[in-house]
Design a protein around this motif. Structure first.
Motif, mmCIF file in Angstrom:
data_model
loop_
_atom_site.group_PDB
_atom_site.id
_atom_site.type_symbol
_atom_site.label_atom_id
_atom_site.label_comp_id
_atom_site.label_asym_id
_atom_site.label_seq_id
_atom_site.Cartn_x
_atom_site.Cartn_y
_atom_site.Cartn_z
ATOM 1 N N SER A 35 0.811 -1.232 0.000
ATOM 2 C CA SER A 35 0.000 0.000 0.000
ATOM 3 C C SER A 35 0.834 1.267 0.000
ATOM 4 C CB SER A 35 -0.965 -0.010 1.186
ATOM 5 O OG SER A 35 -1.880 -1.078 1.071
ATOM 6 N N GLY A 36 2.147 1.157 0.249
ATOM 7 C CA GLY A 36 3.046 2.309 0.116
ATOM 8 C C GLY A 36 2.694 3.450 1.039
ATOM 9 N N THR A 37 2.357 4.605 0.461
ATOM 10 C CA THR A 37 2.015 5.773 1.282
ATOM 11 C C THR A 37 0.623 5.652 1.890
ATOM 12 O OG1 THR A 37 1.047 6.943 -0.605
ATOM 13 C CG2 THR A 37 3.404 7.311 -0.176
ATOM 14 N N GLU A 59 6.098 -3.820 7.656
ATOM 15 C CA GLU A 59 5.706 -3.123 8.886
ATOM 16 C C GLU A 59 6.245 -1.694 8.965
ATOM 17 O OE1 GLU A 59 5.030 -4.270 13.527
ATOM 18 O OE2 GLU A 59 5.347 -5.777 11.985
ATOM 19 N N GLU A 60 7.417 -1.459 8.389
ATOM 20 C CA GLU A 60 8.023 -0.120 8.464
ATOM 21 C C GLU A 60 7.181 0.948 7.764
ATOM 22 O OE1 GLU A 60 11.226 -0.998 4.897
ATOM 23 O OE2 GLU A 60 10.888 -2.326 6.571
ATOM 24 N N GLY A 64 2.982 5.423 8.150
ATOM 25 C CA GLY A 64 2.574 6.368 7.108
ATOM 26 C C GLY A 64 1.206 6.032 6.541
ATOM 27 N N ILE A 65 0.955 4.742 6.290
ATOM 28 C CA ILE A 65 -0.356 4.319 5.783
ATOM 29 C C ILE A 65 -1.444 4.711 6.784
ATOM 30 C CG2 ILE A 65 -1.786 2.312 5.194
ATOM 31 C CD1 ILE A 65 0.886 0.926 4.297
ATOM 32 N N ASN A 66 -1.169 4.452 8.068
ATOM 33 C CA ASN A 66 -2.171 4.754 9.099
ATOM 34 C C ASN A 66 -2.469 6.247 9.206
ATOM 35 O OD1 ASN A 66 -3.076 2.233 10.114
ATOM 36 N ND2 ASN A 66 -1.094 1.945 11.114
ATOM 37 N N LEU A 67 -1.496 7.102 8.924
ATOM 38 C CA LEU A 67 -1.764 8.548 8.935
ATOM 39 C C LEU A 67 -2.791 8.908 7.862
ATOM 40 C CD1 LEU A 67 1.800 10.091 9.495
ATOM 41 C CD2 LEU A 67 -0.118 10.107 11.103
ATOM 42 N N LEU A 81 -2.130 -4.968 7.053
ATOM 43 C CA LEU A 81 -1.525 -6.229 7.478
ATOM 44 C C LEU A 81 -0.033 -6.166 7.176
ATOM 45 C CD1 LEU A 81 -4.021 -8.759 5.813
ATOM 46 C CD2 LEU A 81 -3.948 -8.107 8.226
ATOM 47 N N THR A 82 0.760 -6.897 7.956
ATOM 48 C CA THR A 82 2.183 -7.025 7.655
ATOM 49 C C THR A 82 2.341 -8.117 6.606
ATOM 50 O OG1 THR A 82 2.792 -6.330 9.870
ATOM 51 C CG2 THR A 82 4.462 -7.522 8.615
ATOM 52 N N LEU A 83 2.771 -7.706 5.412
ATOM 53 C CA LEU A 83 2.888 -8.660 4.312
ATOM 54 C C LEU A 83 4.284 -8.574 3.711
ATOM 55 C CD1 LEU A 83 0.091 -9.480 1.788
ATOM 56 C CD2 LEU A 83 2.489 -9.586 1.154
#
Length: 196
Positions: A35-37, A59-60, A64-67, A81-83
């Motif tokens: 999902s990147g940004t 995970e890193e 940013g995705i959550n923002l 999800l952590t993929l």
């Protein structure tokens, strides 16, 4: 933390979603791989409210995705999800899988692992959409894509724009057939595969 931003995502999100609207019309659950940004996820979920849109990434990239997700009112948008292509995917079956600009930034063994994951997690008659640059008959579709490929290889030699023939062969191995190849902005393609 500042919200991540990609100008390319901003430029291509509308042309992509216009294709996804009819391509995913028979779907309910979509996994976005890488999902990147988070920009695509927010736009697509808001434009396609009938779909449950599952974000995912290493995970890193989750903060940013959550923002981006925090600022969206979309009820159909799921936390990432952590993929990791090299590990089992943390989900069951989905109707559709979408990924943008991922296959050229991972090694070819991880491209192979991606298709194995698609094979395991895509429903019968499910749909896979791949967005990004590809080569045809080992040829770049533009001089800028050839320059981009060199730039990628300078960062990591295992990266690079993939041959569409190899991508199709990997998809075929998982029971997927290419049904559409759309020309997109900035010398990219949107490939649509359907599980037979």
């Amino acid at each position: 933390m500042q919200k991540p931003f990609s100008q390319a995502c901003e430029n291509n999100k509308q042309p992509i979603v216009e294709i996804l609207q009819h391509t995913f019309s028979g779907c309910k659950t979509i996994l976005e791989v890488g999902s990147g940004t988070g920009q695509h996820a927010v736009h697509f979920a808001e434009m396609l409210p009938q779909l449950s849109w599952q974000t995912s990434d290493l995970e890193e990239n989750h903060p940013g995705i959550n923002l981006w997700l925090d600022e969206s009112s979309a009820k159909n948008l799921l936390r990432p999800l952590t993929l990791d292509f090299s590990k089992p995917w943390p989900l069951t079956l989905v109707d559709g899988i979408f990924t943008a600009n991922t296959l050229h930034i991972v090694s070819f063994p991880l491209v192979e692992a991606f298709f194995k994951g698609v094979g395991r997690h895509l429903n019968p008659h499910g749909i896979l959409c791949l967005y990004g640059p590809f080569k045809y008959n080992h040829q770049f579709t533009s001089p800028s894509n050839a320059q981009f490929d060199l730039w990628l290889k300078n960062i990591e030699s295992s990266r690079g724009i993939r041959d569409i023939e190899k991508v199709i062969a990997l998809a075929n191995n998982e029971g997927l057939v290419l049904t559409k190849d759309f020309d997109m902005p900035a010398n990219n393609q949107l490939l649509v595969f359907k599980r037979q």
